[in-house]
Motif scaffolding. Structure first.
Motif, PDB file in Angstrom:
ATOM      1  N   ILE A 196      83.165  23.722  51.385  1.00  0.00           N
ATOM      2  CA  ILE A 196      83.682  22.808  52.409  1.00  0.00           C
ATOM      3  C   ILE A 196      83.623  23.549  53.733  1.00  0.00           C
ATOM      4  O   ILE A 196      84.153  24.649  53.863  1.00  0.00           O
ATOM      5  N   ASP A 197      82.963  22.936  54.734  1.00  0.00           N
ATOM      6  CA  ASP A 197      82.878  23.563  56.052  1.00  0.00           C
ATOM      7  C   ASP A 197      83.082  22.498  57.126  1.00  0.00           C
ATOM      8  O   ASP A 197      83.265  21.332  56.805  1.00  0.00           O
ATOM      9  N   PRO A 198      83.083  22.876  58.394  1.00  0.00           N
ATOM     10  CA  PRO A 198      83.351  21.914  59.452  1.00  0.00           C
ATOM     11  C   PRO A 198      82.356  20.746  59.521  1.00  0.00           C
ATOM     12  O   PRO A 198      82.691  19.688  60.052  1.00  0.00           O
ATOM     13  N   THR A 199      81.160  20.891  58.976  1.00  0.00           N
ATOM     14  CA  THR A 199      80.180  19.800  59.048  1.00  0.00           C
ATOM     15  C   THR A 199      80.228  18.872  57.851  1.00  0.00           C
ATOM     16  O   THR A 199      79.779  17.733  57.930  1.00  0.00           O
ATOM     17  N   GLY A 200      80.761  19.333  56.710  1.00  0.00           N
ATOM     18  CA  GLY A 200      80.815  18.490  55.527  1.00  0.00           C
ATOM     19  C   GLY A 200      81.089  19.287  54.275  1.00  0.00           C
ATOM     20  O   GLY A 200      81.674  20.360  54.327  1.00  0.00           O
ATOM     21  N   LEU A 201      80.626  18.760  53.139  1.00  0.00           N
ATOM     22  CA  LEU A 201      80.818  19.458  51.882  1.00  0.00           C
ATOM     23  C   LEU A 201      79.518  19.492  51.098  1.00  0.00           C
ATOM     24  O   LEU A 201      78.643  18.654  51.284  1.00  0.00           O
ATOM     25  N   LYS A 202      79.406  20.494  50.216  1.00  0.00           N
ATOM     26  CA  LYS A 202      78.201  20.666  49.421  1.00  0.00           C
ATOM     27  C   LYS A 202      78.620  21.089  48.017  1.00  0.00           C
ATOM     28  O   LYS A 202      79.422  22.004  47.847  1.00  0.00           O
ATOM     29  N   LEU A 203      78.049  20.420  47.014  1.00  0.00           N
ATOM     30  CA  LEU A 203      78.324  20.722  45.621  1.00  0.00           C
ATOM     31  C   LEU A 203      77.020  21.112  44.958  1.00  0.00           C
ATOM     32  O   LEU A 203      76.062  20.337  44.951  1.00  0.00           O
ATOM     33  N   ASN A 251      70.165  24.353  45.704  1.00  0.00           N
ATOM     34  CA  ASN A 251      70.127  22.950  46.106  1.00  0.00           C
ATOM     35  C   ASN A 251      71.173  22.137  45.354  1.00  0.00           C
ATOM     36  O   ASN A 251      71.408  22.361  44.171  1.00  0.00           O
ATOM     37  N   GLY A 252      71.768  21.202  46.064  1.00  0.00           N
ATOM     38  CA  GLY A 252      72.775  20.352  45.451  1.00  0.00           C
ATOM     39  C   GLY A 252      72.997  19.119  46.304  1.00  0.00           C
ATOM     40  O   GLY A 252      72.158  18.747  47.122  1.00  0.00           O
ATOM     41  N   VAL A 253      74.141  18.514  46.131  1.00  0.00           N
ATOM     42  CA  VAL A 253      74.496  17.312  46.883  1.00  0.00           C
ATOM     43  C   VAL A 253      75.274  17.732  48.121  1.00  0.00           C
ATOM     44  O   VAL A 253      76.248  18.476  48.029  1.00  0.00           O
ATOM     45  N   GLU A 254      74.835  17.256  49.277  1.00  0.00           N
ATOM     46  CA  GLU A 254      75.494  17.587  50.540  1.00  0.00           C
ATOM     47  C   GLU A 254      75.885  16.293  51.243  1.00  0.00           C
ATOM     48  O   GLU A 254      75.075  15.377  51.370  1.00  0.00           O
ATOM     49  N   THR A 263      81.946   6.982  58.142  1.00  0.00           N
ATOM     50  CA  THR A 263      81.301   5.725  58.517  1.00  0.00           C
ATOM     51  C   THR A 263      80.871   4.888  57.318  1.00  0.00           C
ATOM     52  O   THR A 263      80.443   3.756  57.476  1.00  0.00           O
ATOM     53  N   GLY A 264      80.974   5.463  56.112  1.00  0.00           N
ATOM     54  CA  GLY A 264      80.574   4.719  54.925  1.00  0.00           C
ATOM     55  C   GLY A 264      79.124   4.927  54.553  1.00  0.00           C
ATOM     56  O   GLY A 264      78.620   4.316  53.621  1.00  0.00           O
ATOM     57  N   ASP A 265      78.426   5.792  55.281  1.00  0.00           N
ATOM     58  CA  ASP A 265      77.017   6.057  54.992  1.00  0.00           C
ATOM     59  C   ASP A 265      76.832   7.100  53.899  1.00  0.00           C
ATOM     60  O   ASP A 265      75.701   7.430  53.551  1.00  0.00           O
ATOM     61  N   ALA A 266      77.919   7.626  53.347  1.00  0.00           N
ATOM     62  CA  ALA A 266      77.818   8.691  52.342  1.00  0.00           C
ATOM     63  C   ALA A 266      77.105   8.202  51.088  1.00  0.00           C
ATOM     64  O   ALA A 266      76.274   8.914  50.528  1.00  0.00           O
ATOM     65  N   ALA A 267      77.401   6.998  50.635  1.00  0.00           N
ATOM     66  CA  ALA A 267      76.747   6.462  49.437  1.00  0.00           C
ATOM     67  C   ALA A 267      75.254   6.289  49.681  1.00  0.00           C
ATOM     68  O   ALA A 267      74.424   6.606  48.821  1.00  0.00           O
ATOM     69  N   LEU A 268      74.903   5.814  50.860  1.00  0.00           N
ATOM     70  CA  LEU A 268      73.495   5.640  51.205  1.00  0.00           C
ATOM     71  C   LEU A 268      72.784   6.991  51.279  1.00  0.00           C
ATOM     72  O   LEU A 268      71.678   7.152  50.763  1.00  0.00           O
ATOM     73  N   ALA A 269      73.436   7.978  51.888  1.00  0.00           N
ATOM     74  CA  ALA A 269      72.841   9.310  52.006  1.00  0.00           C
ATOM     75  C   ALA A 269      72.675   9.949  50.630  1.00  0.00           C
ATOM     76  O   ALA A 269      71.646  10.568  50.346  1.00  0.00           O
ATOM     77  N   ALA A 270      73.656   9.793  49.743  1.00  0.00           N
ATOM     78  CA  ALA A 270      73.564  10.360  48.402  1.00  0.00           C
ATOM     79  C   ALA A 270      72.461   9.687  47.596  1.00  0.00           C
ATOM     80  O   ALA A 270      71.709  10.336  46.874  1.00  0.00           O
ATOM     81  N   ALA A 271      72.326   8.360  47.744  1.00  0.00           N
ATOM     82  CA  ALA A 271      71.272   7.652  47.024  1.00  0.00           C
ATOM     83  C   ALA A 271      69.892   8.061  47.539  1.00  0.00           C
ATOM     84  O   ALA A 271      68.963   8.237  46.741  1.00  0.00           O
ATOM     85  N   GLN A 291      69.112  10.963  48.930  1.00  0.00           N
ATOM     86  CA  GLN A 291      68.858  12.332  48.477  1.00  0.00           C
ATOM     87  C   GLN A 291      68.477  12.341  46.997  1.00  0.00           C
ATOM     88  O   GLN A 291      67.548  13.045  46.600  1.00  0.00           O
ATOM     89  N   ALA A 292      69.137  11.546  46.179  1.00  0.00           N
ATOM     90  CA  ALA A 292      68.822  11.492  44.756  1.00  0.00           C
ATOM     91  C   ALA A 292      67.427  10.923  44.500  1.00  0.00           C
ATOM     92  O   ALA A 292      66.717  11.346  43.590  1.00  0.00           O
ATOM     93  N   SER A 293      67.009   9.976  45.340  1.00  0.00           N
ATOM     94  CA  SER A 293      65.701   9.372  45.137  1.00  0.00           C
ATOM     95  C   SER A 293      64.556  10.284  45.562  1.00  0.00           C
ATOM     96  O   SER A 293      63.428  10.111  45.130  1.00  0.00           O
ATOM     97  N   THR A 294      64.845  11.279  46.397  1.00  0.00           N
ATOM     98  CA  THR A 294      63.789  12.175  46.855  1.00  0.00           C
ATOM     99  C   THR A 294      63.745  13.491  46.086  1.00  0.00           C
ATOM    100  O   THR A 294      62.850  14.287  46.303  1.00  0.00           O
TER     101      THR A 294
END
Length: 64
Positions: free
Chosen positions: A23-30, A37-40, A48-56, A58-61
């Motif tokens: 966990i850092d000032p810009t976000g979180l990474k698992l 590499n992992g989920v950021e 803003t609610g864009d987290a689900a879109l960003a995770a999807a 990232q998973a698709s790429t």
């Protein structure tokens, strides 16, 4: 409150797999322990609610 001004790292276990959560000032990474590499997720995307879109996206790429 204590400001988040530097990365905070913790280890957690899900099932029998170990992960590192940063966990850092810009976000979180698992990431899987021992990997790079992992989920950021950025805080701005989470708010803003864009987290689900960003995770999807990232998973698709990711390569499997």
């Amino acid at each position: 409150m204590t400001p988040l001004d530097k990365p905070l790292r913790r280890e957690l276990t899900l099932g029998d797999q170990a992960y590192t959560l940063t966990i850092d000032p810009t976000g979180l990474k698992l990431v899987e322990k021992g990997r790079r590499n992992g989920v950021e997720i950025r805080w701005a995307d989470l708010v803003t609610g864009d987290a689900a879109l960003a995770a999807a996206l990232q998973a698709s790429t990711e390569r499997t």
